[in-house]
Each structure stands twice: as structure tokens, then as C-alpha cells.
Design a protein around this motif. Structure first.
Motif, mmCIF file in Angstrom:
data_model
loop_
_atom_site.group_PDB
_atom_site.id
_atom_site.type_symbol
_atom_site.label_atom_id
_atom_site.label_comp_id
_atom_site.label_asym_id
_atom_site.label_seq_id
_atom_site.Cartn_x
_atom_site.Cartn_y
_atom_site.Cartn_z
ATOM 1 N N ARG A 142 0.866 -1.189 0.000
ATOM 2 C CA ARG A 142 0.000 0.000 0.000
ATOM 3 C C ARG A 142 0.897 1.231 0.000
ATOM 4 O O ARG A 142 1.697 1.425 0.902
ATOM 5 C CB ARG A 142 -0.930 0.010 1.210
ATOM 6 N N TYR A 167 -7.715 5.317 -2.487
ATOM 7 C CA TYR A 167 -8.170 6.673 -2.174
ATOM 8 C C TYR A 167 -7.502 7.653 -3.134
ATOM 9 O O TYR A 167 -6.351 7.459 -3.514
ATOM 10 C CB TYR A 167 -7.777 7.046 -0.734
ATOM 11 N N THR A 181 -2.617 18.549 7.915
ATOM 12 C CA THR A 181 -3.845 17.932 8.435
ATOM 13 C C THR A 181 -4.463 16.995 7.400
ATOM 14 O O THR A 181 -4.852 15.875 7.724
ATOM 15 C CB THR A 181 -4.856 19.023 8.848
ATOM 16 N N ARG A 188 -2.212 13.911 6.939
ATOM 17 C CA ARG A 188 -2.276 13.118 8.179
ATOM 18 C C ARG A 188 -3.569 12.293 8.232
ATOM 19 O O ARG A 188 -3.559 11.115 8.606
ATOM 20 C CB ARG A 188 -2.177 14.029 9.399
ATOM 21 N N GLU A 189 -4.694 12.897 7.844
ATOM 22 C CA GLU A 189 -5.976 12.176 7.848
ATOM 23 C C GLU A 189 -5.932 10.962 6.919
ATOM 24 O O GLU A 189 -6.426 9.889 7.263
ATOM 25 C CB GLU A 189 -7.109 13.120 7.442
ATOM 26 N N VAL A 190 -5.339 11.128 5.741
ATOM 27 C CA VAL A 190 -5.239 10.011 4.791
ATOM 28 C C VAL A 190 -4.305 8.940 5.346
ATOM 29 O O VAL A 190 -4.601 7.740 5.254
ATOM 30 C CB VAL A 190 -4.778 10.508 3.406
ATOM 31 N N GLU A 224 -3.723 8.243 8.482
ATOM 32 C CA GLU A 224 -4.404 7.557 9.582
ATOM 33 C C GLU A 224 -5.502 6.627 9.090
ATOM 34 O O GLU A 224 -5.668 5.529 9.598
ATOM 35 C CB GLU A 224 -4.955 8.587 10.573
ATOM 36 N N GLU A 225 -6.253 7.064 8.089
ATOM 37 C CA GLU A 225 -7.367 6.248 7.597
ATOM 38 C C GLU A 225 -6.917 5.041 6.791
ATOM 39 O O GLU A 225 -7.525 3.974 6.861
ATOM 40 C CB GLU A 225 -8.308 7.101 6.750
ATOM 41 N N HIS A 226 -5.821 5.179 6.030
ATOM 42 C CA HIS A 226 -5.450 4.119 5.086
ATOM 43 C C HIS A 226 -4.173 3.360 5.429
ATOM 44 O O HIS A 226 -3.862 2.375 4.764
ATOM 45 C CB HIS A 226 -5.379 4.697 3.677
ATOM 46 N N SER A 227 -3.417 3.770 6.421
ATOM 47 C CA SER A 227 -2.222 3.060 6.912
ATOM 48 C C SER A 227 -1.325 2.526 5.794
ATOM 49 O O SER A 227 -1.123 1.316 5.662
ATOM 50 C CB SER A 227 -2.635 1.909 7.827
ATOM 51 N N ARG A 280 5.394 8.827 11.470
ATOM 52 C CA ARG A 280 4.668 7.549 11.511
ATOM 53 C C ARG A 280 5.597 6.348 11.406
ATOM 54 O O ARG A 280 5.160 5.211 11.520
ATOM 55 C CB ARG A 280 3.627 7.495 10.398
#
Length: 191
Positions: free
Chosen positions: A10, A38, A59, A62-64, A66-69, A104
Motif C-alpha cells: 500500500r 483513495y 492535516t 495526516r488524515e489520509v 491515519e485512515e489508510h495506513s 509515523r
């Protein structure tokens, strides 16, 4: 890293920009087939202060993350342009993406636009439309990914998965002699 353990890699691709920052996530199998996870664009207001714009980009990325690892982050390597304000914004957004990857603990890589175009279209001077068309074909999308920043982010992710996997698997001996030679050349070019 569960994705990589299942044989798929991924990758999050980031096409850095201060006004529009493309972000795309793909899953790529060992046979190079890919699936869209995504795609989007993080936007910041041109009339905002620079620190606010970079925080907005951070931001969104970071959201992407966190959501998709993702297992790895690929970002466009900043290159010299005639417009210094454009290259500065691109470099700053690129730095944000690389910092977030480091926070991360995921590996990050950079690729030039020419490398990406060559990997996706077979032609290092391909135009935006050609890149969009090939990304849509590779990911079996009904429509071209838009805007171009989104398509470029997906192209970065695909480029890294294909090139990175070739380099990583060369040591295992699972490549043909031609693929191994390509991977060796890639490794030498990165030094």
C-alpha cells in the motif's frame, strides 16, 4: 504493515503543492496489478499565511495516513523551476509529507516527474493528459482522475510500487536477468 504481509504493497503518493496537494493511495500486488484505495486533493487558501497553509496540508495528509495506513510514502522530488515561488511552495509541501512519514515511522521516497512519467506511460516527457489516461487504465477507472494533481499523486504511488518492488525483489533472484539489470541500474542511480 498488514497490507505488505498479504503480498500487496500500500503506497501513498503525494504530489506536493501549496494551493493543491494531490494525495493518492493504491494497493499494488507482486504481479504489478493495482487497485485504487483513495484519491483526493488537499487545498489551502492562497491568501492565508504560509504557516496556516502548511498546517492545512499537514492535516489533510495526516488524515489520509491515519485512515489508510500505507506501507510507504512517495513524493515528487522537487526540481528547479523558473518560478521560484512555485518551487518554494512545492518544496515546503514536500517537506511536510516527508516529515509526516518520519513521524509515523514509514519509509519515504522521492521520484522526479520524468521518472514517474516514464514508469507510467513509457515516455519521460508525457503530458498531463497522457499520465491521467494511463493512471485510469492501470487502475481500471471509468473516468480520468481529476484534477491533474490527483492523477499525479496516483502516478507517484504506482511508480514507487513498481520501481521499489523491482529493486527490493532483485536480491531474491525472482527477477529475469533484464529485470535484475534494471533494478541494479536503479540502485546505482540512487547513490
Amino acid at each position: 504493515m498488514a497490507t505488505a504481509q498479504r503480498g500487496r504493497l500500500r503506497v501513498i503518493g503525494v504530489d506536493p503543492g501549496l494551493t493543491r496537494c494531490g494525495v493518492g493511495v493504491v494497493d499494488v500486488a507482486p504481479d504489478r496489478s493495482a487497485r485504487l484505495v483513495y484519491v483526493g486533493v488537499v487545498r489551502s487558501a492562497p491568501d492565508s499565511r504560509i504557516e496556516s497553509r502548511l498546517a492545512t496540508i499537514a492535516t489533510g495528509i495526516r488524515e489520509v495516513l491515519e485512515e489508510h495506513s500505507p506501507d510507504v510514502l512517495a513524493v515528487e522530488r522537487v526540481f528547479a523551476q523558473n518560478n521560484r515561488s512555485t518551487v518554494m511552495g512545492t518544496a515546503q509541501a514536500s517537506g511536510v509529507a516527508l516529515l509526516l512519514a518520519a513521524e509515523r515511522g514509514i519509509p519515504a521516497a522521492t521520484h522526479t516527474p520524468t521518472e514517474v512519467k516514464a514508469a507510467i506511460t513509457g515516455y519521460g516527457s508525457a503530458d498531463k493528459r497522457q499520465v491521467q489516461t494511463m493512471v485510469a487504465r492501470i487502475l481500471r477507472l471509468d473516468e480520468l482522475p481529476k484534477p491533474a494533481d490527483a492523477a499525479d499523486a496516483l502516478a507517484l504511488a504506482l511508480c514507487h510500487a513498481w520501481r521499489g518492488r523491482a529493486v527490493a525483489t532483485a536480491a531474491t533472484g525472482r527477477l529475469t536477468p533484464a529485470q535484475r539489470a534494471w533494478a541494479d541500474a536503479e540502485r546505482l542511480a540512487r547513490r
